[in-house]
Design a protein around this motif. Sequence first.
Motif, PDB file in Angstrom:
ATOM      1  N   GLU A   1      -9.905  -6.609 -11.560  1.00  0.00           N
ATOM      2  CA  GLU A   1      -8.757  -6.391 -10.677  1.00  0.00           C
ATOM      3  C   GLU A   1      -7.714  -7.506 -10.743  1.00  0.00           C
TER       4      GLU A   1
ATOM      5  N   ARG B   1      -3.729  -6.578 -10.349  1.00  0.00           N
ATOM      6  CA  ARG B   1      -3.206  -6.137  -9.053  1.00  0.00           C
ATOM      7  C   ARG B   1      -3.413  -7.153  -7.938  1.00  0.00           C
TER       8      ARG B   1
ATOM      9  N   TYR C   1      -1.075  -8.039  -4.488  1.00  0.00           N
ATOM     10  CA  TYR C   1      -1.405  -7.144  -3.383  1.00  0.00           C
ATOM     11  C   TYR C   1      -1.471  -7.878  -2.044  1.00  0.00           C
TER      12      TYR C   1
ATOM     13  N   GLN D   1       3.225 -10.704  -0.252  1.00  0.00           N
ATOM     14  CA  GLN D   1       2.844 -10.728  -1.665  1.00  0.00           C
ATOM     15  C   GLN D   1       1.708 -11.733  -1.881  1.00  0.00           C
TER      16      GLN D   1
ATOM     17  N   LYS E   1      -8.999  -2.569  -0.688  1.00  0.00           N
ATOM     18  CA  LYS E   1      -7.622  -2.392  -0.222  1.00  0.00           C
ATOM     19  C   LYS E   1      -6.682  -2.204  -1.407  1.00  0.00           C
ATOM     20  N   LEU E   2      -7.127  -2.645  -2.573  1.00  0.00           N
ATOM     21  CA  LEU E   2      -6.343  -2.416  -3.791  1.00  0.00           C
ATOM     22  C   LEU E   2      -6.215  -0.928  -4.097  1.00  0.00           C
TER      23      LEU E   2
ATOM     24  N   ALA F   1       0.886  -0.441  -3.220  1.00  0.00           N
ATOM     25  CA  ALA F   1       1.793  -1.577  -3.080  1.00  0.00           C
ATOM     26  C   ALA F   1       2.508  -1.848  -4.396  1.00  0.00           C
TER      27      ALA F   1
ATOM     28  N   GLU G   1       4.924  -4.684  -6.833  1.00  0.00           N
ATOM     29  CA  GLU G   1       4.714  -6.074  -7.241  1.00  0.00           C
ATOM     30  C   GLU G   1       5.343  -7.080  -6.292  1.00  0.00           C
TER      31      GLU G   1
ATOM     32  N   GLY H   1       4.608  -6.863  -3.175  1.00  0.00           N
ATOM     33  CA  GLY H   1       3.651  -6.907  -2.082  1.00  0.00           C
ATOM     34  C   GLY H   1       3.997  -6.005  -0.919  1.00  0.00           C
TER      35      GLY H   1
ATOM     36  N   VAL I   1       3.862  -2.403   0.832  1.00  0.00           N
ATOM     37  CA  VAL I   1       3.074  -1.166   0.832  1.00  0.00           C
ATOM     38  C   VAL I   1       3.959   0.002   1.232  1.00  0.00           C
TER      39      VAL I   1
END
Length: 322
Positions: free
Chosen positions: A145, A148, A152, A163, A203-204, A209, A211, A213, A215
């Motif tokens: 991960e 991301r 995130y 972010q 949560k990813l 979201a 880049e 940060g 959502v």
Amino acid sequence: MKERFVKDFYEAEVGKNLRAFLMVKSSEIKLASNGKKYWDATLVDNTGELNCKKWDVTEDWQELSMLKPTDIIKIGGEVREYKGRVQISITRWRISQSNDNLNLGDFIQAAPEPAIDMYEYIVGIAKNLNDKQLSNLCLDILEEEKERIMYYPAAMTHHHAIQAGLLYHIKRMLDAGKALCSVYTTLNYDLIATGVIVHDIQKLNEMMANEMGVVSDYTFEGKLLGHIVMGIRDLDRRMERLGFDNEKSTMIQHMVLSHHLEPEFGSPKKPMFPEAQILHYLDVMDANMFDMERKLIDAVPGTFTEKIFTVNNVQMYKPKED
């Protein structure tokens, strides 16, 4: 009229008219109790965020409904106070234009530490866990991960909704957990560190979201399952692949399952061993501290913040400076 930042709205007197370029974090046309439409939005820059309203939205204001997260707009409005919170009543607005010569970095709310530094710090802790199975589990997730997790947030609206907020949340919890282990020496830091690294990792996949940060919404699985259930499901597969025995696998899953403590917050089980209980305390403590810190930055010394919803809806006092 001088251009302003979010922090200037909080410092201004009620009734003052200000204007600023701000980024849309959330935007919605709602229906008031009198049956009239109004615009409710959260606008941000790198100094904070602001609740804005446009009452009695008529046809000539309908374009507000087209705004989406990360749009940058110029607003003008009157500073008001509602239930202890600063609120801006919008009188004018427009979409930003290329000749405004804006710097995107002025609008991104980011963690106070570089994402790559936090990531490498967390990976370093994972590599040095004494339990190599737990170390491999954490590294397996962190490496998969990496892209991301660099940007995130940890939430859509409340704690660490910035972010690289998820990395910042994990890092502070790891440090706080290590400090607690030096006091409560019977605690197993390997278990705590693993719980911290994996507890919010889904949560990813729970949120969408960009880049910066920000959502835009929750995913289909995020809405129907949530990050706790999604986390249990993912961990069960990973730990089976990595050869975990039933006891260790179940304990890690229990830590994720119980870290919200109460059923109404998504945890059907309460923590049932010390490391699981500590994980819950670390999560709540860091979330609350983050929200208090953010509000106290904007507060004038010798005054109270607005009410902080996530901290029992109370106002925090900022002492006078010496």
